[in-house]
Design a protein around this motif. Structure first.
Motif, PDB file in Angstrom:
ATOM      1  N   GLU A  58       0.828  -1.202   0.000  1.00 44.00           N
ATOM      2  CA  GLU A  58       0.000   0.000   0.000  1.00 44.00           C
ATOM      3  C   GLU A  58       0.870   1.264   0.000  1.00 44.00           C
ATOM      4  O   GLU A  58       2.011   1.243   0.472  1.00 44.00           O
ATOM      5  N   SER A  59       0.267   2.382  -0.474  1.00 46.27           N
ATOM      6  CA  SER A  59       1.042   3.617  -0.676  1.00 46.27           C
ATOM      7  C   SER A  59       1.609   4.196   0.628  1.00 46.27           C
ATOM      8  O   SER A  59       2.669   4.818   0.620  1.00 46.27           O
ATOM      9  N   ASP A  60       0.912   3.964   1.764  1.00 51.94           N
ATOM     10  CA  ASP A  60       1.416   4.556   3.016  1.00 51.94           C
ATOM     11  C   ASP A  60       2.632   3.805   3.580  1.00 51.94           C
ATOM     12  O   ASP A  60       3.294   4.285   4.502  1.00 51.94           O
ATOM     13  N   VAL A  61       2.932   2.633   3.006  1.00 55.90           N
ATOM     14  CA  VAL A  61       4.067   1.852   3.511  1.00 55.90           C
ATOM     15  C   VAL A  61       5.398   2.529   3.171  1.00 55.90           C
ATOM     16  O   VAL A  61       6.337   2.538   3.985  1.00 55.90           O
ATOM     17  N   TYR A  62       5.463   3.142   1.964  1.00 54.51           N
ATOM     18  CA  TYR A  62       6.745   3.699   1.505  1.00 54.51           C
ATOM     19  C   TYR A  62       7.248   4.839   2.397  1.00 54.51           C
ATOM     20  O   TYR A  62       8.402   4.788   2.862  1.00 54.51           O
ATOM     21  N   PRO A  63       6.394   5.876   2.690  1.00 52.46           N
ATOM     22  CA  PRO A  63       6.885   6.923   3.592  1.00 52.46           C
ATOM     23  C   PRO A  63       7.201   6.395   4.994  1.00 52.46           C
ATOM     24  O   PRO A  63       8.133   6.865   5.644  1.00 52.46           O
ATOM     25  N   ARG A  64       6.463   5.373   5.426  1.00 45.23           N
ATOM     26  CA  ARG A  64       6.728   4.813   6.760  1.00 45.23           C
ATOM     27  C   ARG A  64       8.095   4.115   6.776  1.00 45.23           C
ATOM     28  O   ARG A  64       8.860   4.236   7.751  1.00 45.23           O
ATOM     29  N   LEU A  65       8.403   3.396   5.688  1.00 41.53           N
ATOM     30  CA  LEU A  65       9.718   2.748   5.614  1.00 41.53           C
ATOM     31  C   LEU A  65      10.807   3.804   5.681  1.00 41.53           C
ATOM     32  O   LEU A  65      11.837   3.633   6.347  1.00 41.53           O
ATOM     33  N   HIS A  66      10.576   4.926   4.985  1.00 38.10           N
ATOM     34  CA  HIS A  66      11.549   6.025   4.976  1.00 38.10           C
ATOM     35  C   HIS A  66      11.744   6.557   6.405  1.00 38.10           C
ATOM     36  O   HIS A  66      12.878   6.714   6.862  1.00 38.10           O
ATOM     37  N   GLU A  67      10.611   6.759   7.107  1.00 38.83           N
ATOM     38  CA  GLU A  67      10.685   7.250   8.500  1.00 38.83           C
ATOM     39  C   GLU A  67      11.456   6.272   9.386  1.00 38.83           C
ATOM     40  O   GLU A  67      12.148   6.664  10.322  1.00 38.83           O
ATOM     41  N   LEU A  68      11.317   4.984   9.074  1.00 36.17           N
ATOM     42  CA  LEU A  68      11.998   3.962   9.889  1.00 36.17           C
ATOM     43  C   LEU A  68      13.466   3.790   9.490  1.00 36.17           C
ATOM     44  O   LEU A  68      14.159   2.911  10.011  1.00 36.17           O
ATOM     45  N   GLY A  69      13.909   4.600   8.530  1.00 32.64           N
ATOM     46  CA  GLY A  69      15.317   4.581   8.142  1.00 32.64           C
ATOM     47  C   GLY A  69      15.684   3.481   7.158  1.00 32.64           C
ATOM     48  O   GLY A  69      16.863   3.186   6.934  1.00 32.64           O
ATOM     49  N   ILE A  70      14.670   2.861   6.546  1.00 38.65           N
ATOM     50  CA  ILE A  70      14.950   1.787   5.571  1.00 38.65           C
ATOM     51  C   ILE A  70      15.345   2.422   4.232  1.00 38.65           C
ATOM     52  O   ILE A  70      14.681   3.338   3.740  1.00 38.65           O
ATOM     53  N   LYS A  71      16.440   1.919   3.662  1.00 38.31           N
ATOM     54  CA  LYS A  71      16.946   2.531   2.429  1.00 38.31           C
ATOM     55  C   LYS A  71      16.896   1.585   1.228  1.00 38.31           C
ATOM     56  O   LYS A  71      17.277   1.950   0.123  1.00 38.31           O
ATOM     57  N   GLN A  72      16.455   0.351   1.484  1.00 38.41           N
ATOM     58  CA  GLN A  72      16.535  -0.657   0.416  1.00 38.41           C
ATOM     59  C   GLN A  72      15.360  -1.602   0.545  1.00 38.41           C
ATOM     60  O   GLN A  72      14.874  -1.876   1.641  1.00 38.41           O
ATOM     61  N   LEU A  73      14.886  -2.092  -0.591  1.00 43.17           N
ATOM     62  CA  LEU A  73      13.792  -3.068  -0.608  1.00 43.17           C
ATOM     63  C   LEU A  73      14.084  -4.045  -1.748  1.00 43.17           C
ATOM     64  O   LEU A  73      14.126  -3.652  -2.913  1.00 43.17           O
ATOM     65  N   THR A  74      14.299  -5.297  -1.379  1.00 46.63           N
ATOM     66  CA  THR A  74      14.639  -6.314  -2.388  1.00 46.63           C
ATOM     67  C   THR A  74      13.539  -7.364  -2.418  1.00 46.63           C
ATOM     68  O   THR A  74      13.108  -7.834  -1.363  1.00 46.63           O
ATOM     69  N   THR A  75      13.084  -7.724  -3.622  1.00 47.81           N
ATOM     70  CA  THR A  75      12.167  -8.860  -3.726  1.00 47.81           C
ATOM     71  C   THR A  75      12.946 -10.049  -4.276  1.00 47.81           C
ATOM     72  O   THR A  75      13.703  -9.912  -5.250  1.00 47.81           O
TER      73      THR A  75
END
Ligand code: NAI
Ligand SMILES: O=C(O)C(=O)[C@H](O)COP(=O)(O)O
Length: 329
Positions: A58-75
């Motif tokens: 969902e769209s709200d996950v991306y800004p939340r990941l940013h807030e949590l300091g996540i810089k990478q997402l691998t599938t």
């Protein structure tokens, strides 16, 4: 470095453990849940994220990941259509996939489906179960006498083309970006020509704006009534209502589907004894010339180990500030 792997299946654990033994400096955490609005907060404290899921993030996950300091997402999959690349980029997430963990795994299923369809194997199996051993209606055809049409001659489609060519089938293909290194095994034609000439159409495109709904009523109308359709890529590439109409009116000889629209509610679930949640699935299962497999194209021993190894290697590379050849944008 702390890496969280999500949607981990029991059969992946051995592969993850092997990778972990080779990388004692990396702390791996395994979870079975998917990345969504209601789970994203559990990512707090991790450096890297490796996912594999069929449902959209969902769209709200991306800004939340940013807030949590996540810089990478691998599938750890080839397809990355569950990730909104624009939203990921806007939130400084480097996205990567595993584009070639084993193109053979899916290509070999396309070959299996082709052979099963042209020998009417669903019908044969059904009849034998019912103790009906007659030959009438079971005459098949031979692969070397057929024209195979590949739509999307990329890694998997190209590998499938080589397998079909090795069995002496004529192979034709359509791709928006033709790879002429395949010219020794296939001939690139227009979309319409491939649909009109092929005895078997194998779909191997990635899901994007040009491929969504590619096989619609008009496309099916161009196919021979004796032809078969095989979808090993993503459900939404085929308009299922149009496919059902073509099957009902016998404008198609049959189909094999390893991917379906809505599959996230039934593939990889044990629904024995339960009402099926999808009307298209219910209707498709009634045809003895339709083969349904639950998105198992990728599911081989070699592929599973490679998906784990490559996704974790890339995660470490990206988090260490190195480049990965598998980043997607
Ligand atoms: N059934 C399964 O278990 C699996 C399914 N897949 C699916 O297969 C897809 C293809 O995988 P790869 O071959 O590795 O990808 P790829 O990127 O190497 O090849 C895809 C090809 O499709 C072509 N293409 C894209 N849109 C098109 C269009 N509208 N018309 C014609 N050609 C088009 C591209 O130019 C490219 O050559 C993945 O994106 C994934 O969705 C992948 C792995 C497992
Ligand atoms: O790699 C892909 O793309 C695949 O389709 C898979 O191998 C299965 O992945 P999911 O569809 O379960 O994400």
């Amino acid at each position: 470095m702390k890496i969280l792997l999500l949607s981990v299946r029991p059969d992946e654990r051995a592969a993850i453990e092997k990778w972990g033994n080779r990388h004692p400096d990396v702390a791996l955490t395994i979870a079975e849940w998917e990345l969504h609005s209601e789970t994203v907060d559990q990512v707090a404290g991790f450096d890297g994220l490796v996912i594999q899921q069929r449902t959209q993030i969902e769209s709200d996950v991306y800004p939340r990941l940013h807030e949590l300091g996540i810089k990478q997402l691998t599938t750890r999959t080839a397809g990355y259509d569950v990730i909104d690349l624009k939203a990921a980029a806007e939130n400084d997430l480097i996205v990567s996939n595993v584009p070639a963990y084993s193109p053979r795994s899916v290509a070999e299923l396309a070959l299996t489906h082709t052979l099963r369809l042209i020998r009417k194997q669903e019908l044969v199996d059904q009849r034998v179960r019912e103790q009906d051993f007659r030959w009438a209606g079971l005459q098949g055809s031979e692969i070397h006498s057929l024209t195979i049409g590949i739509i999307g001659a990329g890694r998997i489609g190209g590998t499938a083309a080589r397998l079909f060519h090795a069995l002496d089938a004529k192979v034709i293909a359509y791709d928006i970006k033709p790879n002429h290194e395949l010219d020794d095994v296939l001939t690139f034609l227009s979309f319409e020509e491939v649909l009109q000439q092929a005895d078997v159409i194998c779909l191997h495109v990635d899901l994007n704006d040009t491929s969504r709904g590619l096989i619609d009523e008009a496309a099916l109308a161009l196919m021979k009534p004796t032809a078969y359709l095989i979808n090993e890529c993503r459900g939404p590439v085929v308009d299922t209502s149009a496919l059902l109409a073509a099957l009902a009116e016998k404008r198609l000889a049959g189909a094999a589907l390893d991917t379906m629209v809505g599959e996230e509610t039934f593939f990889n679930f044990d629904l024995r004894g339960q009402e099926l949640p999808n009307q298209d699935l219910i209707q498709l299962r009634q045809y003895d010339n339709v083969i349904i497999t639950p998105h198992v194209g990728f599911y081989t021993n070699i592929a599973v180990q490679n998906m784990v190894d490559i996704s974790l290697d890339d995660t470490v590379a990206i988090l260490s500030g190195k480049s990965s050849e598998h980043t997607v944008s």
